[in-house]
Design a protein around this motif. Structure first.
Motif, PDB file in Angstrom:
ATOM      1  N   GLY A  62      38.796  44.030  17.924  1.00  9.97           N
ATOM      2  CA  GLY A  62      37.925  42.984  18.431  1.00  9.97           C
ATOM      3  C   GLY A  62      38.555  42.117  19.497  1.00  9.97           C
ATOM      4  N   VAL A  63      39.801  42.383  19.858  1.00 10.06           N
ATOM      5  CA  VAL A  63      40.506  41.586  20.856  1.00 10.06           C
ATOM      6  C   VAL A  63      40.217  42.140  22.260  1.00 10.06           C
ATOM      7  CG1 VAL A  63      42.760  40.832  21.703  1.00 10.06           C
ATOM      8  CG2 VAL A  63      42.325  40.984  19.237  1.00 10.06           C
ATOM      9  N   PRO A  64      39.812  41.307  23.199  1.00 10.43           N
ATOM     10  CA  PRO A  64      39.533  41.774  24.558  1.00 10.43           C
ATOM     11  C   PRO A  64      40.808  42.152  25.300  1.00 10.43           C
ATOM     12  CG  PRO A  64      39.327  39.396  24.452  1.00 10.43           C
ATOM     13  CD  PRO A  64      39.526  39.862  23.044  1.00 10.43           C
ATOM     14  N   VAL A  65      40.709  43.215  26.088  1.00  9.64           N
ATOM     15  CA  VAL A  65      41.822  43.690  26.908  1.00  9.64           C
ATOM     16  C   VAL A  65      41.382  43.675  28.365  1.00  9.64           C
ATOM     17  CG1 VAL A  65      43.388  45.588  27.409  1.00  9.64           C
ATOM     18  CG2 VAL A  65      42.647  45.159  25.038  1.00  9.64           C
ATOM     19  N   THR A  66      42.120  42.976  29.210  1.00 13.92           N
ATOM     20  CA  THR A  66      41.785  42.882  30.631  1.00 13.92           C
ATOM     21  C   THR A  66      42.474  43.997  31.402  1.00 13.92           C
ATOM     22  OG1 THR A  66      41.560  40.476  30.463  1.00 13.92           O
ATOM     23  CG2 THR A  66      41.815  41.410  32.666  1.00 13.92           C
ATOM     24  N   GLY A  67      41.678  44.824  32.089  1.00 15.25           N
ATOM     25  CA  GLY A  67      42.217  45.962  32.816  1.00 15.25           C
ATOM     26  C   GLY A  67      42.701  45.609  34.213  1.00 15.25           C
ATOM     27  N   ALA A  68      43.199  46.635  34.903  1.00 16.81           N
ATOM     28  CA  ALA A  68      43.838  46.446  36.208  1.00 16.81           C
ATOM     29  C   ALA A  68      42.852  46.072  37.312  1.00 16.81           C
ATOM     30  CB  ALA A  68      44.585  47.713  36.601  1.00 16.81           C
ATOM     31  N   SER A  69      41.568  46.283  37.093  1.00 12.26           N
ATOM     32  CA  SER A  69      40.602  45.971  38.153  1.00 12.26           C
ATOM     33  C   SER A  69      40.130  44.521  38.123  1.00 12.26           C
ATOM     34  CB  SER A  69      39.388  46.907  38.074  1.00 12.26           C
ATOM     35  OG  SER A  69      38.733  46.788  36.827  1.00 12.26           O
ATOM     36  N   CYS A  70      40.758  43.681  37.293  1.00  8.70           N
ATOM     37  CA  CYS A  70      40.444  42.249  37.292  1.00  8.70           C
ATOM     38  C   CYS A  70      40.712  41.673  38.682  1.00  8.70           C
ATOM     39  CB  CYS A  70      41.304  41.526  36.264  1.00  8.70           C
ATOM     40  SG  CYS A  70      41.198  39.719  36.329  1.00  8.70           S
ATOM     41  N   ILE A  71      39.770  40.863  39.186  1.00  8.36           N
ATOM     42  CA  ILE A  71      39.930  40.274  40.518  1.00  8.36           C
ATOM     43  C   ILE A  71      40.164  38.769  40.466  1.00  8.36           C
ATOM     44  CG2 ILE A  71      38.653  42.087  41.719  1.00  8.36           C
ATOM     45  CD1 ILE A  71      36.213  40.207  41.682  1.00  8.36           C
ATOM     46  N   GLY A  72      40.388  38.219  39.285  1.00 12.66           N
ATOM     47  CA  GLY A  72      40.732  36.806  39.183  1.00 12.66           C
ATOM     48  C   GLY A  72      39.630  35.857  39.597  1.00 12.66           C
ATOM     49  N   CYS A  73      38.378  36.227  39.334  1.00 10.73           N
ATOM     50  CA  CYS A  73      37.267  35.353  39.735  1.00 10.73           C
ATOM     51  C   CYS A  73      37.078  34.187  38.770  1.00 10.73           C
ATOM     52  CB  CYS A  73      35.975  36.157  39.836  1.00 10.73           C
ATOM     53  SG  CYS A  73      35.343  36.806  38.271  1.00 10.73           S
ATOM     54  N   GLY A  74      37.440  34.380  37.494  1.00  6.06           N
ATOM     55  CA  GLY A  74      37.325  33.321  36.507  1.00  6.06           C
ATOM     56  C   GLY A  74      36.006  33.279  35.763  1.00  6.06           C
ATOM     57  N   GLN A  75      35.116  34.243  36.006  1.00 11.65           N
ATOM     58  CA  GLN A  75      33.830  34.221  35.307  1.00 11.65           C
ATOM     59  C   GLN A  75      34.001  34.322  33.794  1.00 11.65           C
ATOM     60  OE1 GLN A  75      30.741  33.645  35.952  1.00 11.65           O
ATOM     61  NE2 GLN A  75      30.725  33.502  38.184  1.00 11.65           N
ATOM     62  N   CYS A  76      34.969  35.080  33.338  1.00 10.33           N
ATOM     63  CA  CYS A  76      35.181  35.201  31.899  1.00 10.33           C
ATOM     64  C   CYS A  76      35.643  33.880  31.288  1.00 10.33           C
ATOM     65  CB  CYS A  76      36.181  36.311  31.591  1.00 10.33           C
ATOM     66  SG  CYS A  76      37.840  36.042  32.287  1.00 10.33           S
ATOM     67  N   VAL A  77      36.368  33.098  32.083  1.00 13.40           N
ATOM     68  CA  VAL A  77      36.849  31.804  31.591  1.00 13.40           C
ATOM     69  C   VAL A  77      35.663  30.873  31.324  1.00 13.40           C
ATOM     70  CG1 VAL A  77      38.348  29.828  32.094  1.00 13.40           C
ATOM     71  CG2 VAL A  77      38.969  32.114  32.922  1.00 13.40           C
ATOM     72  N   ILE A  78      34.623  30.986  32.142  1.00 14.90           N
ATOM     73  CA  ILE A  78      33.452  30.113  32.009  1.00 14.90           C
ATOM     74  C   ILE A  78      32.820  30.247  30.624  1.00 14.90           C
ATOM     75  CG2 ILE A  78      31.100  29.696  32.850  1.00 14.90           C
ATOM     76  CD1 ILE A  78      32.067  30.475  35.637  1.00 14.90           C
ATOM     77  N   VAL A  79      32.747  31.476  30.108  1.00 17.42           N
ATOM     78  CA  VAL A  79      32.027  31.706  28.850  1.00 17.42           C
ATOM     79  C   VAL A  79      32.955  31.786  27.642  1.00 17.42           C
ATOM     80  CG1 VAL A  79      30.155  32.880  30.049  1.00 17.42           C
ATOM     81  CG2 VAL A  79      32.078  34.223  29.175  1.00 17.42           C
ATOM     82  N   CYS A  80      34.245  31.698  27.887  1.00 17.18           N
ATOM     83  CA  CYS A  80      35.201  31.891  26.793  1.00 17.18           C
ATOM     84  C   CYS A  80      35.432  30.600  26.003  1.00 17.18           C
ATOM     85  CB  CYS A  80      36.527  32.379  27.367  1.00 17.18           C
ATOM     86  SG  CYS A  80      37.611  33.136  26.144  1.00 17.18           S
ATOM     87  N   THR A  81      35.919  30.770  24.777  1.00 15.85           N
ATOM     88  CA  THR A  81      36.313  29.639  23.953  1.00 15.85           C
ATOM     89  C   THR A  81      37.344  28.800  24.700  1.00 15.85           C
ATOM     90  OG1 THR A  81      36.043  31.037  22.012  1.00 15.85           O
ATOM     91  CG2 THR A  81      37.242  28.965  21.716  1.00 15.85           C
ATOM     92  N   PRO A  82      37.175  27.495  24.758  1.00 17.48           N
ATOM     93  CA  PRO A  82      38.143  26.639  25.473  1.00 17.48           C
ATOM     94  C   PRO A  82      39.584  26.926  25.059  1.00 17.48           C
ATOM     95  CG  PRO A  82      36.250  25.349  24.807  1.00 17.48           C
ATOM     96  CD  PRO A  82      36.071  26.706  24.177  1.00 17.48           C
ATOM     97  N   GLY A  83      40.412  27.194  26.085  1.00 17.79           N
ATOM     98  CA  GLY A  83      41.831  27.433  25.833  1.00 17.79           C
ATOM     99  C   GLY A  83      42.208  28.882  25.622  1.00 17.79           C
ATOM    100  N   ALA A  84      41.209  29.750  25.393  1.00 14.02           N
ATOM    101  CA  ALA A  84      41.544  31.151  25.134  1.00 14.02           C
ATOM    102  C   ALA A  84      41.892  31.904  26.423  1.00 14.02           C
ATOM    103  CB  ALA A  84      40.394  31.850  24.419  1.00 14.02           C
ATOM    104  N   ARG A  85      41.239  31.553  27.509  1.00 15.37           N
ATOM    105  CA  ARG A  85      41.477  32.229  28.792  1.00 15.37           C
ATOM    106  C   ARG A  85      41.573  31.177  29.887  1.00 15.37           C
ATOM    107  NH1 ARG A  85      40.164  37.587  27.845  1.00 15.37           N
ATOM    108  NH2 ARG A  85      40.116  38.180  30.035  1.00 15.37           N
ATOM    109  N   ILE A  86      42.473  31.419  30.827  1.00 15.73           N
ATOM    110  CA  ILE A  86      42.634  30.521  31.978  1.00 15.73           C
ATOM    111  C   ILE A  86      43.242  31.335  33.123  1.00 15.73           C
ATOM    112  CG2 ILE A  86      44.976  29.748  31.413  1.00 15.73           C
ATOM    113  CD1 ILE A  86      42.145  27.465  32.706  1.00 15.73           C
ATOM    114  N   LEU A  87      42.896  30.999  34.341  1.00 19.21           N
ATOM    115  CA  LEU A  87      43.513  31.642  35.498  1.00 19.21           C
ATOM    116  C   LEU A  87      44.850  30.981  35.794  1.00 19.21           C
ATOM    117  CD1 LEU A  87      40.477  32.014  37.940  1.00 19.21           C
ATOM    118  CD2 LEU A  87      41.696  33.877  36.805  1.00 19.21           C
ATOM    119  N   VAL A  88      45.858  31.807  36.043  1.00 18.89           N
ATOM    120  CA  VAL A  88      47.176  31.306  36.430  1.00 18.89           C
ATOM    121  C   VAL A  88      47.600  32.006  37.709  1.00 18.89           C
ATOM    122  CG1 VAL A  88      47.846  30.796  34.055  1.00 18.89           C
ATOM    123  CG2 VAL A  88      48.396  33.033  35.040  1.00 18.89           C
TER     124      VAL A  88
END
Length: 373
Positions: A315-341
């Motif tokens: 059930g754990v999400p895995v981010t693949g190599a085609s991620c483009i760093g747009c941050g859309q996943c951060v918008i819908v994610c639980t606060p603190g679980a995902r962030i762009l660095v």
């Protein structure tokens, strides 16, 4: 003026020479089986215009006097020729602060293709271009060290504090521009309206041009409509809300801003299918994930603009190599679980000032690697 050797060439030979000439620009314009790449060139350029283009400087602006001297024309004739080609989207032009009109030869995809969006798109040449893209052109896009579009975070709130570069703060950067144009997305228009590919229902009038590029679109191409800073900001924020990624030219100038998703965007489809060495520079950011804060609802995978996130058996999400760093996943994610660095700066190329410089870098990279002579 046609030279003796050029006069002996057939029209087919001229168009082939023109295709080979374009293939040495930036990401190129390769030949494919069946010769489909000729469709776009024959649609927009006469043989004489192709010869003139091959006489133009490869990666620099020039004025009408230079062209007149090169072709043995009177200045007035040269100005007429260049004006006609510019307003038809066959060469780019912009006016300097002192009023001088400068011209620039353009690459095939961002230039010739996108400058012929709107009424110029038709079934006589788009299918051939798609065959060329699928036949190898899109693969070349990401084999040139840097991309010609880069993704910036959809909002600065999606980036870890202190990591966001000023050039990547899109909505702040908008305030520095003097003029805006909103035009149709060439990818959506060509795929949906010409090719009949029902890939999504996204609004097609989502592309933004700024400053000199806006001047060119509005004053010369008559493509799109003029917009205010407030209108553009509202459009882009709405596109972010709809789940689209923010892309802009690989340059500090941000000449073009696109709202994209892999469903309809040709360059994002290419990034997913042909992730060459330019892929690292498609974004200056990557996702940092804290599994302890993840609630395993799969929202990030559903939201991902690239389909780059998969959910493992645990059930754990895995981010693949085609991620483009747009941050859309951060918008819908639980606060603190995902962030762009910010990525390691050592692995990133500097941004040139304007997109024309980016094409020069791409061409130099391809030549250094033996991809072009």
């Amino acid at each position: 003026m046609t030279t003796v050797s050029e006069a002996a060439m057939t029209d087919e030979e001229i168009y082939r020479a023109f295709q080979e000439y374009l293939d040495k620009f930036g990401f190129g314009y390769c030949a494919v089986e069946g010769g489909h790449e000729m469709a776009m060139l024959k649609e927009f350029y006469t043989p004489q215009e192709a010869l003139w283009c091959m006489d133009m400087p490869r990666n620099e602006f020039f004025d009408a006097q230079w062209f007149a001297d090169k072709e043995g024309m009177a200045l007035a004739e040269a100005e007429d020729v260049l004006h006609d080609m510019a307003v038809r989207g066959n060469i780019y032009r912009e006016r300097t602060a002192d009023g001088t009109m400068l011209y620039h030869m353009e690459p095939a995809a961002h230039g010739i293709y996108e400058f012929h969006a709107g009424d110029a798109m038709n079934a006589d040449w788009i299918p051939g271009l798609y065959g060329t893209m699928a036949g190898g052109m899109l693969q070349q896009v990401y084999d040139a060290g840097i991309p010609f579009y880069r993704c910036v975070p959809a909002d600065k709130s999606l980036v870890r504090e202190g990591d966001l570069e000023a050039d990547d703060d899109l909505f702040e950067m908008l305030k520095k521009h003097r003029r805006f144009c909103i035009s149709p997305c060439a990818c959506i228009q060509s795929s949906r309206e010409i090719m009949g590919i029902e890939n999504c229902e996204h609004e097609r009038n989502v592309c933004v041009q700024t400053d000199e590029m806006a001047d060119y679109y509005l004053d010369d191409l008559k493509l799109g409509r003029e917009a205010t800073l407030e209108e553009v900001g509202a459009l882009l924020k709405e596109n972010v809300r709809k789940g689209l990624a923010m892309q802009t030219t690989y340059a500090k100038k941000n000449e073009i801003i696109c709202s994209c998703k892999v469903c309809h965007c040709g360059i994002l489809q290419a990034a997913k299918m042909f992730p060459g060495d330019a892929m690292n520079n498609i974004s200056r950011y990557e996702i940092a994930f804290d599994p302890e804060k993840c609630i395993h609802d799969g929202g990030c995978a559903t939201r991902c603009t690239m389909g780059a996130i998969t959910i493992g058996e645990d059930g754990v999400p895995v981010t693949g190599a085609s991620c483009i760093g747009c941050g859309q996943c951060v918008i819908v994610c639980t606060p603190g679980a995902r962030i762009l660095v910010h990525k390691d700066p050592e692995g990133l190329e500097d941004l040139p000032e304007v997109v024309w410089d980016a094409y020069t870098i791409m061409e130099d990279n391809r030549r250094a690697r033996g991809m072009i002579a």
